[in-house]
Motif scaffolding. Structure first.
Motif, PDB file in Angstrom:
ATOM      1  N   THR A 104      -9.195 -11.108   2.773  1.00  0.00           N
ATOM      2  CA  THR A 104      -9.973 -11.625   4.032  1.00  0.00           C
ATOM      3  C   THR A 104      -9.354 -12.785   4.430  1.00  0.00           C
ATOM      4  O   THR A 104      -9.649 -13.280   5.373  1.00  0.00           O
ATOM      5  CB  THR A 104     -11.495 -11.789   3.527  1.00  0.00           C
ATOM      6  N   GLU A 105      -8.390 -13.418   3.581  1.00  0.00           N
ATOM      7  CA  GLU A 105      -8.209 -14.891   3.890  1.00  0.00           C
ATOM      8  C   GLU A 105      -6.518 -14.623   4.514  1.00  0.00           C
ATOM      9  O   GLU A 105      -5.637 -13.971   3.929  1.00  0.00           O
ATOM     10  CB  GLU A 105      -7.850 -15.658   2.797  1.00  0.00           C
ATOM     11  N   GLY A 106      -6.238 -15.047   5.738  1.00  0.00           N
ATOM     12  CA  GLY A 106      -4.968 -14.986   6.607  1.00  0.00           C
ATOM     13  C   GLY A 106      -4.945 -13.628   7.096  1.00  0.00           C
ATOM     14  O   GLY A 106      -3.989 -13.478   8.102  1.00  0.00           O
ATOM     15  N   LEU A 107      -5.673 -12.752   6.687  1.00  0.00           N
ATOM     16  CA  LEU A 107      -5.914 -11.244   7.700  1.00  0.00           C
ATOM     17  C   LEU A 107      -4.175 -10.456   7.619  1.00  0.00           C
ATOM     18  O   LEU A 107      -3.743 -10.100   8.394  1.00  0.00           O
ATOM     19  CB  LEU A 107      -6.272 -11.483   9.074  1.00  0.00           C
ATOM     20  N   GLU A 108      -3.662 -10.942   6.386  1.00  0.00           N
ATOM     21  CA  GLU A 108      -2.241 -10.224   6.201  1.00  0.00           C
ATOM     22  C   GLU A 108      -2.518  -9.145   5.233  1.00  0.00           C
ATOM     23  O   GLU A 108      -3.169  -8.953   4.337  1.00  0.00           O
ATOM     24  CB  GLU A 108      -1.154 -11.348   5.904  1.00  0.00           C
ATOM     25  N   VAL A 109      -1.551  -7.925   5.181  1.00  0.00           N
ATOM     26  CA  VAL A 109      -1.702  -6.938   4.314  1.00  0.00           C
ATOM     27  C   VAL A 109      -0.664  -7.294   3.255  1.00  0.00           C
ATOM     28  O   VAL A 109       0.572  -7.363   3.436  1.00  0.00           O
ATOM     29  CB  VAL A 109      -1.492  -5.673   5.419  1.00  0.00           C
ATOM     30  N   GLY A 110      -0.976  -6.858   2.148  1.00  0.00           N
ATOM     31  CA  GLY A 110      -0.301  -6.920   1.090  1.00  0.00           C
ATOM     32  C   GLY A 110       0.425  -5.770   0.408  1.00  0.00           C
ATOM     33  O   GLY A 110       0.364  -4.687   1.191  1.00  0.00           O
ATOM     34  N   GLY A 111       1.214  -5.752  -0.530  1.00  0.00           N
ATOM     35  CA  GLY A 111       1.872  -4.707  -1.156  1.00  0.00           C
ATOM     36  C   GLY A 111       1.181  -4.114  -2.385  1.00  0.00           C
ATOM     37  O   GLY A 111       1.971  -3.470  -3.096  1.00  0.00           O
ATOM     38  N   ASP A 112      -0.189  -4.200  -2.629  1.00  0.00           N
ATOM     39  CA  ASP A 112      -0.545  -3.549  -3.907  1.00  0.00           C
ATOM     40  C   ASP A 112      -0.631  -1.746  -3.454  1.00  0.00           C
ATOM     41  O   ASP A 112      -1.029  -1.509  -2.436  1.00  0.00           O
ATOM     42  CB  ASP A 112      -2.074  -4.147  -3.942  1.00  0.00           C
ATOM     43  N   TRP A 113      -0.440  -1.283  -4.569  1.00  0.00           N
ATOM     44  CA  TRP A 113      -0.603   0.331  -4.361  1.00  0.00           C
ATOM     45  C   TRP A 113      -1.142   0.937  -5.856  1.00  0.00           C
ATOM     46  O   TRP A 113      -1.021   0.206  -6.993  1.00  0.00           O
ATOM     47  CB  TRP A 113       0.732   0.958  -4.063  1.00  0.00           C
ATOM     48  N   ILE A 171      -0.133   1.608 -11.120  1.00  0.00           N
ATOM     49  CA  ILE A 171      -0.557   0.486 -10.368  1.00  0.00           C
ATOM     50  C   ILE A 171       0.349  -0.399 -10.225  1.00  0.00           C
ATOM     51  O   ILE A 171       1.293  -0.943 -11.108  1.00  0.00           O
ATOM     52  CB  ILE A 171      -1.942  -0.011 -10.790  1.00  0.00           C
ATOM     53  N   GLY A 172       0.591  -1.259  -9.050  1.00  0.00           N
ATOM     54  CA  GLY A 172       1.716  -2.018  -8.614  1.00  0.00           C
ATOM     55  C   GLY A 172       1.514  -2.654  -7.517  1.00  0.00           C
ATOM     56  O   GLY A 172       0.471  -2.838  -6.925  1.00  0.00           O
ATOM     57  N   ASP A 173       2.350  -4.118  -7.563  1.00  0.00           N
ATOM     58  CA  ASP A 173       2.262  -5.205  -6.556  1.00  0.00           C
ATOM     59  C   ASP A 173       3.598  -5.447  -6.159  1.00  0.00           C
ATOM     60  O   ASP A 173       4.294  -6.083  -6.864  1.00  0.00           O
ATOM     61  CB  ASP A 173       1.155  -6.200  -7.285  1.00  0.00           C
ATOM     62  N   VAL A 174       3.654  -5.317  -4.624  1.00  0.00           N
ATOM     63  CA  VAL A 174       4.813  -6.101  -4.379  1.00  0.00           C
ATOM     64  C   VAL A 174       4.741  -7.229  -3.791  1.00  0.00           C
ATOM     65  O   VAL A 174       3.600  -7.744  -3.203  1.00  0.00           O
ATOM     66  CB  VAL A 174       5.516  -5.082  -3.058  1.00  0.00           C
ATOM     67  N   LEU A 202      12.369  -9.559  -2.127  1.00  0.00           N
ATOM     68  CA  LEU A 202      11.009  -9.245  -2.787  1.00  0.00           C
ATOM     69  C   LEU A 202      11.106  -8.526  -4.013  1.00  0.00           C
ATOM     70  O   LEU A 202      12.168  -7.888  -4.448  1.00  0.00           O
ATOM     71  CB  LEU A 202      10.207  -8.368  -1.847  1.00  0.00           C
ATOM     72  N   PHE A 203      10.030  -8.833  -4.941  1.00  0.00           N
ATOM     73  CA  PHE A 203      10.143  -8.164  -6.220  1.00  0.00           C
ATOM     74  C   PHE A 203       8.900  -7.498  -6.380  1.00  0.00           C
ATOM     75  O   PHE A 203       8.002  -7.672  -5.548  1.00  0.00           O
ATOM     76  CB  PHE A 203      10.452  -8.848  -7.535  1.00  0.00           C
ATOM     77  N   ALA A 204       8.577  -6.659  -7.248  1.00  0.00           N
ATOM     78  CA  ALA A 204       7.434  -5.998  -7.577  1.00  0.00           C
ATOM     79  C   ALA A 204       7.323  -5.908  -8.958  1.00  0.00           C
ATOM     80  O   ALA A 204       7.923  -6.023 -10.092  1.00  0.00           O
ATOM     81  CB  ALA A 204       7.708  -4.594  -7.059  1.00  0.00           C
ATOM     82  N   THR A 205       6.029  -5.740  -9.270  1.00  0.00           N
ATOM     83  CA  THR A 205       5.111  -5.644 -10.957  1.00  0.00           C
ATOM     84  C   THR A 205       4.516  -4.127 -10.745  1.00  0.00           C
ATOM     85  O   THR A 205       4.213  -3.590  -9.863  1.00  0.00           O
ATOM     86  CB  THR A 205       4.291  -6.686 -11.076  1.00  0.00           C
TER      87      THR A 205
END
Length: 817
Positions: free
Chosen positions: A486-495, A510-513, A559-562
């Motif tokens: 809700t802060e910045g209104l940007e979309v992330g890379g969680d999946w 489960i991961g996060d870019v 970019l990297f991912a976890t």
């Protein structure tokens, strides 16, 4: 409509007369520090200008410096703070010749740095000043047609009303009691007695150094106070800020500083001049300039259309004592209202309530001709109490109505409507304030609309890339949740993902870019697809994650991912966990206790070429809940990762695993939402009926098929399957094993499994090429009949990739189904 048109014509015909009356009133008032600015504001209202400024000789008579301005910042139009008097700038020409200069957009382009550039969308006027110091009045209008005859007459009146005194030696000017003058090179400051009183310093105690005054400032307020003189912030525009000082008695006092930079000439330093006053005295009488500046600051950080609307409401409704404000975007021939204040439908006209669509109304412009005329004209229109207006507008402001078209980039972005219930007198200052705010809001509205469109596009992309629904699982139940930031209104890379595999194995991912933009969302989709593909090929978990790491490195992205990858054997209740730089999984055992899995893990994906990802074995008893989440749930600016993980474990222990959806919602209730959050919960229940399995390695010997058939016959007899099912199974085994031995090399494995009344036969070999089903088989054909035979006798059949090879399978339904 006719009345409105005639009224607008009357205003245009009497524009010069109105200007003369207003200017006479201003000049008759007692002299004040802001009288010049108030005169310039009339150019915004009466001449339709978006910028008006006075250039006068400074300490160096060869340079014309900006002494005062009103409206939008001059930098938006490429205007400078100073021009040489002998140069070709319009202000210099008007100052030298004593004649006004009127420039259309094409003329402005011709004078841009001495070469022709694409024509801008604004006109410019420079008029000489009659004061003792000379100089020029500069005005800008955002209209290709420039200033008409009435507006030119108005600007000439304003130029005659402006008087800039001849500058004297800096040392001979005594500052007023609340004024100061700071030399930017030495830090020496001249201050009035009132400022010293506010700081609690006597005249005989003051050493003339600005450091002495800054030393009394509260340390927390010192950075903002110093920003006034930083190179990136120094401009001729007026700056205003509040700060605290600690008096000798120990008490704190709020002070308000208003200042602007005066450029120096040759041999003379630049000076920061202004006033300092007690903030408690000025707080109830904020100037229009301050309001516009605060609105500009708020709009600079407004991300969405609604943010823009709320900023405009905060800047105008209370200062103007308005009863209602509406901000609307113009879409084709309709005004789509995005912010209403007050928001209740009953506070607005009946026509608006009839057009209500869900949360906000959607008003047709054609139903309000006066509003349509204001939008076409592009200027602020003001109707006092008693004006005859159509029903859609009269109910907005029965005591007075202001309609502000919001221009942006040569088009109308929307309109702002301000209404009063009781009769309201529109002062000249209010008109200037409305005009300046409209220009700022129009540009911000256009930016916000583009941001909203991009955000919606990226959000739709992310929603498309995430699973639409989770599959039904043998022996387990899974739920997932995703919350955007809700802060910045940007979309992330969680999946997240749930991948059914062979032999009742299921992979949970489960991961996060890294990042919050369209690139992160796109990469998220690529990584999810890659992990699913590697898992479907039958690789073990560590190989799946290692392949994904190499793929991300080959993509040459910054970019990297976890991620966390957990492969659960639903039959045995065992699992293998692989972690790549991601928060640990959490287990809730059937007795209610929780445990944070201590998986060794490897580095994030896309960081190291030769990364290793060890597997950690897990044992799951029926009733165990596995929780996988991204760092947005367990980490924030005010919470470290360990504290967040402990809180997640406590909340999971207190939840009811029987209602997995409610558990997920409860865990997300305290999310910080500064980052997007993905959560995947799995409750392992165990399989009520476990499959019966047997395997056989087929050796490449002359009687290999006969040995395979004997193994199948012995197994099916032990399983007590009907004879007709066994005979069909023997036929299928003969065909599949023969194909594997004839067309492939390497090891061949035969697997039998029985779940209920379904018998599955699978033959695995090392060739990735699947069997080809012939389109037609003639009498002379010698191959392809086996595949057709398997298809004919099986309930279903197919092929899947397995660890570099393939598995051809067929299912038979036994009697009793």
């Amino acid at each position: 409509m006719a009345n409105v048109a005639s009224e607008g014509a009357a205003v245009r015909r009497t524009g010069a007369g109105r200007a003369e009356h207003v200017l006479a009133t201003l000049m008759a008032a007692p002299a004040s520090d802001d009288r010049l600015r108030r005169v310039l504001e009339q150019a915004l209202v009466l001449a339709g200008a978006s910028f008006a400024g006075v250039y006068a000789p400074g300490d160096d008579p060869a340079v014309l410096c900006l002494a005062e301005s009103a409206g939008l910042p001059g930098s938006l139009y490429g205007l400078r703070d100073g021009y040489p008097t002998g140069g070709g700038a319009p202000v210099a020409e008007a100052h030298r010749t004593g004649r006004p200069v009127w420039l259309a957009p094409a003329d402005v382009a011709d004078r841009a740095e001495g070469r022709r550039t694409p024509a801008p969308d604004f006109s410019l006027a420079a008029l000489p000043l009659a004061g003792p110091g000379g100089g020029a009045l500069l005005a800008v209008a955002e209209r290709p047609g420039g200033f008409d005859a009435g507006e030119r007459a108005t600007l000439e009146l304003i130029a005659r009303a402006v008087a800039v005194p001849e500058p004297g030696p800096a040392d001979s000017r005594e500052p007023a009691a609340d004024a100061f003058s700071l030399a930017m090179d030495t830090g020496r400051v001249e201050v009035g007695d009132e400022i010293l009183r506010l700081f609690g310093i006597g005249r005989d105690e003051f050493d003339g150094k600005v450091e002495t005054l800054l030393g009394l400032t509260v340390p927390e307020d010192l950075p903002s106070l110093m920003s006034v003189v930083e190179p990136d912030h120094m401009s001729l525009d007026e700056r205003e800020l509040e700060f605290r000082v600690r008096r000798p008695s120990g008490g704190l006092r709020w002070l308000r500083l208003r200042g602007r930079l005066v450029p120096g000439g040759e041999g003379r330093p630049a000076r920061l001049v202004g006033t300092v006053a007690d903030a408690t005295k000025l707080r109830s009488d904020v100037t229009d300039v301050a309001r516009v500046q605060r609105l500009a600051a708020d709009l600079a950080t407004a991300g969405t259309v609604k943010d823009v609307g709320h900023a405009v409401v905060d800047a105008l409704r209370k200062p103007l004592r308005a009863d209602r404000i509406a901000l609307a975007e113009l879409e084709n021939d309709r005004l789509v209202v995005t912010v209403l204040d007050p928001p209740e439908p009953e506070a607005w006209p009946e026509l608006w309530r009839a057009e209500w669509r869900g949360e906000w109304p959607d008003a047709p412009v054609r139903a309000m001709p006066a509003l349509a005329a204001a939008l076409r004209d592009g200027r602020a229109h003001i109707w006092p109490a008693g004006s005859v207006l159509e029903p859609g507008l009269s109910g907005v402001g029965p005591g007075g109505l202001a309609v502000l078209p919001l221009p942006a980039g040569g088009r109308m972005a929307g309109a702002c409507l301000i209404g009063w219930d009781r009769p309201h007198e529109f002062a000249p200052d209010e008109r200037a304030l409305l005009t300046a705010c409209a220009a700022l809001a129009g540009q911000a509205l256009r930016r916000a609309h583009a941001f909203d469109a991009e955000h919606e596009l990226v959000g739709m992309l992310q929603r498309t890339l995430l699973p639409h629904r989770l599959p039904r699982l043998p022996g387990a139940k899974a739920v997932a949740r995703y919350l955007p930031a809700t802060e910045g209104l940007e979309v992330g890379g969680d999946w997240y993902d749930v991948i059914p595999l062979a032999d009742n194995h299921v992979a949970f991912v489960i991961g996060d870019v890294q990042g919050h933009n369209a690139g992160a969302a796109t990469l998220m989709g690529q990584m999810r697809t890659a992990l699913r593909a590697y898992a479907a090929e039958g690789h073990p978990p560590d190989v799946v994650v290692a392949h994904a790491n190499r793929l991300l490195l080959d993509m040459e992205t910054d970019l990297f991912a976890t991620c966390v990858y957990v492969d659960i054997d639903m039959e045995q209740g065992t699992a293998l966990c692989v972690r790549a730089g991601h928060p640990q999984p959490v287990l809730r055992h059937p007795d209610g206790s929780t445990e944070t899995v201590q998986a060794e893990g490897g580095p994030p994906l896309g960081v190291l070429t030769r990364a290793e990802y060890p597997m950690t074995p897990l044992k799951l008893r029926p009733g165990t809940v596995l929780a996988l989440t991204t760092d947005g749930l367990v980490e924030s600016s005010g919470t470290d990762l360990d504290t967040g993980m402990d809180r997640l474990a406590r909340d999971l222990a207190a939840a009811d695993p029987a209602h997995l959806g409610r558990t997920a919602d409860a865990l997300l209730a305290g999310a910080h939402r500064g980052d997007d959050v993905a959560l995947l919960l799995v409750r392992y229940d165990g399989m009520a009926v476990r499959p019966r399995r047997e395997s056989w390695s087929v050796w490449r010997v002359p009687e290999a098929v006969r040995h395979a058939r004997r193994f199948v016959r012995r197994t099916l007899r032990a399983w007590e399957l009907p004879k007709d099912t066994a005979d069909t199974a023997l036929l299928v085994v003969s065909e599949l094993v023969t194909n594997a031995l004839v067309h492939t090399e390497g090891q061949v494995r035969l697997d039998l499994s029985l779940v209920g009344h379904r018998l599955r036969i699978a033959v695995t070999d090392s060739s990735p090429r699947g069997p080809l089903k012939p389109t037609s088989v003639g009498w002379e054909a010698t191959g392809g009949r086996g595949v057709l035979l398997v298809e004919a006798v099986s309930h279903a059949w197919g092929t899947v990739p397995v660890s570099g090879g393939k598995q051809v399978w067929a299912e038979l339904v036994t009697d009793g189904t």
